[in-house]
Design an enzyme around this catalytic site. Sequence first.
Site, short mmCIF file in Angstrom:
data_model
loop_
_atom_site.label_atom_id
_atom_site.label_comp_id
_atom_site.label_asym_id
_atom_site.label_seq_id
_atom_site.Cartn_x
_atom_site.Cartn_y
_atom_site.Cartn_z
N ASN A 90 5.24 6.09 3.10
CA ASN A 90 4.47 6.74 2.05
C ASN A 90 4.31 8.24 2.23
O ASN A 90 3.55 8.88 1.49
CB ASN A 90 3.09 6.08 1.96
N THR A 91 4.98 8.81 3.23
CA THR A 91 5.00 10.26 3.44
C THR A 91 6.45 10.73 3.32
O THR A 91 7.29 10.32 4.13
CB THR A 91 4.44 10.65 4.81
N LYS A 110 6.08 4.30 16.78
CA LYS A 110 6.05 3.19 15.83
C LYS A 110 7.21 3.32 14.87
O LYS A 110 7.37 4.36 14.22
CB LYS A 110 4.72 3.18 15.07
N ASN A 165 6.31 -1.13 11.35
CA ASN A 165 5.48 -0.69 10.24
C ASN A 165 5.77 -1.57 9.02
O ASN A 165 6.44 -2.59 9.14
CB ASN A 165 5.79 0.79 9.92
N PHE A 182 -1.30 8.39 4.38
CA PHE A 182 -2.02 9.08 5.46
C PHE A 182 -3.29 9.76 4.96
O PHE A 182 -3.53 10.94 5.25
CB PHE A 182 -1.12 10.12 6.14
N SER A 226 5.94 5.47 8.47
CA SER A 226 5.27 5.16 7.22
C SER A 226 6.20 5.48 6.06
O SER A 226 6.80 6.56 6.03
CB SER A 226 3.97 5.96 7.08
N ASN A 232 0.84 -1.20 0.00
CA ASN A 232 0.00 0.00 0.00
C ASN A 232 0.87 1.25 0.00
O ASN A 232 1.98 1.26 0.53
CB ASN A 232 -0.96 0.01 1.20
#
Length: 457
Positions: free
Chosen positions: A276-277, A316, A345, A191, A274, A187
């Site tokens: 993805n940021t 995390k 994560n 966010f 994450s 994925n």
Amino acid sequence: MASRASRRLLNDYLLKRVTSIPVSSVRHCSSSSSPRIAPKIPHFSKKGRLLTGATIGLVIAGGAYVSTVDEATFCGWLFNATTLVNPFFALLDAEFAHKLAVSAAARGWVPREKRPDPSVLGLEVWGRKFSNPIGLAAGFDKNAEAIDGLLGLGFGFVEVGSVTPVPQVGNPKPRIFRLRQEGAIINRCGFNSEGIVAVAKRLGAQHGKRKLDETSSASSTLNHDFKHGGKAGPGILGVNLGKNKTSEDAASDYVQGVHSLSQYSDYLVINVSSPNTPGLRMLQGRKQLKDLVKKIQAARDEMQWGEEGPPPLLVKIAPDLSKEDLEDIAAVALALRLDGLIISNTTISRPDSVKKYPVAEETGGLSGKPLLNLSTNILKEMFILTRGKIPLIGCGGVFSGEDAYKKIRAGATLVQLYTGFAYGGPALIPRIKAELAECLERDGFKSISEAVGADYR
């Protein structure tokens, strides 16, 4: 008595399904003197008809079965019956299936666990009592829409989020990709969040409802040896905080989350991992993390708290960290007395078992079975580095009670799943708990606490 209770469960379910049909979808016929208008029949796709047919079949079968069993047996039947729906969810687009699952949980269209957890699974962490150590990781219920339904499935705790200060749509779609053969998902959601205001409104409403229920009804835990629960009612609620993609002040974003959401949380999570940021994982560096945690702790501690004190603060982290990175994070966690770490994560790596699939070329974080060993190894390292002084939550690749047990023996006090739940559905939860209890009893442990870090004691 038992069969009447079972019938009541079924009646409640049917009532919810019937009353959920919007009035606007039905046209009323006029008197005989007026032209008759045919009912408006909604168009269903083939997949929709299959899913509807399966649901009706389950209800009919349940009606025939319910009158002959007790409540606990019927509850078990409901959970097992959900496996019949899993193949239909698999036919749907991954993100649409996710939204449908959240909506079903929010509306109470999922089984509700009525059976008590095995006593061996009960434990206390941060002064909060968990009926079991199996939780749902952040990312499933991003906007706190379905907390009651998810806790009702039998999770010991549920973590919502990540929640950003300002609403944002996340990355362009498609952004969720299944690797069903490997029990994995990639994925790159980024966010996607409705923002702090919307989430705070939902959590506030739920908190108020729970307080009202507590004052208007007798305690439901009088007949249980192990009383549990938190600010979300019968279960523990965690809130995972993120930063906005365009924000230049990460600390300010997390502080906003603390100020707005901590009063409704049993614990808070700083998500700095994450993939993805852009730039987010840089916050895991020793100096950056230390400065960030200090500011967030100060913001939390300056608020007014009752006897129970402020919610615990966790961080995390990613599984893609070097030995030096882990040492730095452990040093910061110990020096600042961080309340816990979530490990881990998703990973940006692609194990050999995944590389052969074309979808492996998609950017984003990989979760699921291929992450189990990587995340568990990081968990082991962190348990050793922190000398078992900090509660750790093991997350990544949990599909069975044996997987959860491996995490616990490696140092996890609590365990989270997400991808396993996405593939296995509600039936996975009671099965994992039963298997975990069997693992503990097999090896002579009388509690979860006795087994934490057993491989290194």
